[in-house]
Design a protein around this motif. Structure first.
Motif, PDB file in Angstrom:
ATOM      1  N   ASP A   1       0.862  -1.176   0.000  1.00 54.20           N
ATOM      2  CA  ASP A   1       0.000   0.000   0.000  1.00 54.20           C
ATOM      3  C   ASP A   1       0.903   1.232   0.000  1.00 54.20           C
ATOM      4  OD1 ASP A   1      -1.801   2.015   0.460  1.00 54.20           O
ATOM      5  OD2 ASP A   1      -2.851   0.983   2.081  1.00 54.20           O
ATOM      6  N   ALA A   2       0.650   2.160  -0.927  1.00 57.81           N
ATOM      7  CA  ALA A   2       1.477   3.369  -0.988  1.00 57.81           C
ATOM      8  C   ALA A   2       1.428   4.103   0.353  1.00 57.81           C
ATOM      9  CB  ALA A   2       0.990   4.271  -2.107  1.00 57.81           C
ATOM     10  N   ASN A   3       0.281   3.979   1.010  1.00 61.54           N
ATOM     11  CA  ASN A   3       0.119   4.591   2.312  1.00 61.54           C
ATOM     12  C   ASN A   3       0.434   3.534   3.378  1.00 61.54           C
ATOM     13  OD1 ASN A   3      -0.516   6.466   4.189  1.00 61.54           O
ATOM     14  ND2 ASN A   3      -2.606   6.803   3.443  1.00 61.54           N
TER      15      ASN A   3
ATOM     16  N   ASN B   1       1.225   1.192   6.359  1.00 61.89           N
ATOM     17  CA  ASN B   1       1.061   1.206   7.814  1.00 61.89           C
ATOM     18  C   ASN B   1       1.003  -0.180   8.456  1.00 61.89           C
ATOM     19  OD1 ASN B   1      -1.465   0.551   6.923  1.00 61.89           O
ATOM     20  ND2 ASN B   1      -2.485   2.365   7.696  1.00 61.89           N
TER      21      ASN B   1
ATOM     22  N   GLY C   1       5.791   1.537  -0.213  1.00 56.77           N
ATOM     23  CA  GLY C   1       5.893   2.972   0.025  1.00 56.77           C
ATOM     24  C   GLY C   1       5.504   3.825  -1.160  1.00 56.77           C
ATOM     25  N   ARG C   2       5.685   5.082  -0.966  1.00 57.48           N
ATOM     26  CA  ARG C   2       5.243   6.059  -1.945  1.00 57.48           C
ATOM     27  C   ARG C   2       6.463   6.638  -2.655  1.00 57.48           C
ATOM     28  NH1 ARG C   2       0.775   8.947  -1.078  1.00 57.48           N
ATOM     29  NH2 ARG C   2       0.716   8.471   1.126  1.00 57.48           N
TER      30      ARG C   2
ATOM     31  N   GLU D   1      -3.370  -2.143  -1.330  1.00 59.92           N
ATOM     32  CA  GLU D   1      -4.093  -0.905  -1.098  1.00 59.92           C
ATOM     33  C   GLU D   1      -5.524  -1.035  -1.608  1.00 59.92           C
ATOM     34  OE1 GLU D   1      -1.866   2.140  -2.930  1.00 59.92           O
ATOM     35  OE2 GLU D   1      -2.355   1.503  -4.946  1.00 59.92           O
TER      36      GLU D   1
END
Ligand SMILES: Nc1ncnc2c1ncn2[C@@H]1O[C@H](COP(=O)(O)OP(=O)(O)O)[C@@H](O)[C@H]1O
Ligand SMILES: [Mg+2]
Length: 256
Positions: free
Chosen positions: A40-42, A44, A105-106, A139
């Motif tokens: 997921d780019a976001n 966590n 990551g992004r 994501e």
């Protein structure tokens, strides 16, 4: 070859929470080492697991793109970008006792998404022999699936909340996987955050309509909420927490 388990679904339905607890369960039942992939780019998943992530693949991409332009980013002389990237891959794998974590990551800039997705895909293929289980937290969108990031996934766990829209989103992902000719051995739905752990007739009707195989139901749990507020990792939930128990029963039934 490691079994690839991908977790997908609408945003905010509990994918990352359940992924973290699934990784914990696999480790505790001796199915380690697990490769945990935060796709997921976001990112966590590391917070749910309570660990520091290594350098993200997005950050590595940034380093390579900016090398030569921005003095902050340097690639040693005489080394190609590809070789440099390869040499940094170990740093992108945060090693814990029972699992390793890789974070997508992004990263900014055009084309980066494809690039980073490409690395995730290659790395998973490369590492597949070293881990009996690979758990991929995806994501919300269906990007990864539509770009074929997981051609060899074996189990697709779709997660939804009790909403019809959540179940519909899961249904769309299942359809897309079929269209793309992805053939996980098992595709099923977990409905998370069910009040008292039971499903409404409306939700059940939507699940039937979407022709989804219901793997099980995980209850809404105040303790999860509290942990979230306090920033406590979910893997510290008590063993008899209703969420952990429910997930354990689901996984045992799936015979993962
Ligand atoms: N069973 C549950 N009971 C209560 N809160 C939950 C439960 N599962 C997830 N949550 C909360 O829902 C929010 C979204 O969960 P998260 O795992 O980040 O979803 P996603 O990864 O699908 O976006 C978080 O605040 C999380 O703590
Ligand atoms: Mg998430």
């Amino acid at each position: 070859m490691g079994h690839i388990i991908a977790v997908a679904g609408k945003g905010g339905v509990g994918k990352t929470t359940l992924c973290g607890l699934l990784i914990q369960y696999l480790c505790e039942t001796g199915k380690r080492p697990v490769l945990a992939v935060d796709a997921d780019a976001n990112a966590n998943l590391n917070e749910v697991l309570g660990v520091e992530a290594g350098v993200t693949l997005g950050e590595l991409r940034e380093e390579i793109e900016r090398a030569g332009v921005d003095p902050k980013y340097q690639i040693p002389a005489g080394i190609t970008k590809a070789v440099y990237l390869e040499s940094r891959m170990a740093d992108a794998l945060a090693e814990e006792a029972d699992y390793d974590l890789m974070v997508m990551g992004r990263s900014q800039g055009q084309g980066c998404y494809c690039f980073v997705n490409g690395i995730v895909q290659t790395q998973i293929q490369k590492l597949q022999n070293h881990y009996p289980y690979i758990v991929v937290d995806n994501e919300a969108g269906m990007e990864h699936i539509s770009r074929g990031i997981l051609p060899t996934m074996e189990i697709a766990i779709l997660v939804s909340d009790c909403s019809r829209r959540g179940v519909q989103a899961a249904g769309r992902i299942a359809d897309l996987m079929k269209e793309l000719n992805l053939k996980p051995k098992k595709t099923g739905l977990i409905v998370n955050r069910a009040p008292n752990g039971t499903l409404d007739e409306g939700t059940l009707e939507e699940i039937r309509k979407q022709k989804l195989d219901l793997l099980g139901v995980v209850p809404q749990d105040e303790t999860v909420y509290q942990f979230d507020c306090e920033g406590k990792p979910m893997i510290q939930l008590p063993k008899d927490s209703p969420v952990r128990e429910a997930l354990k029963n689901i996984i045992e039934k799936m015979e993962i």
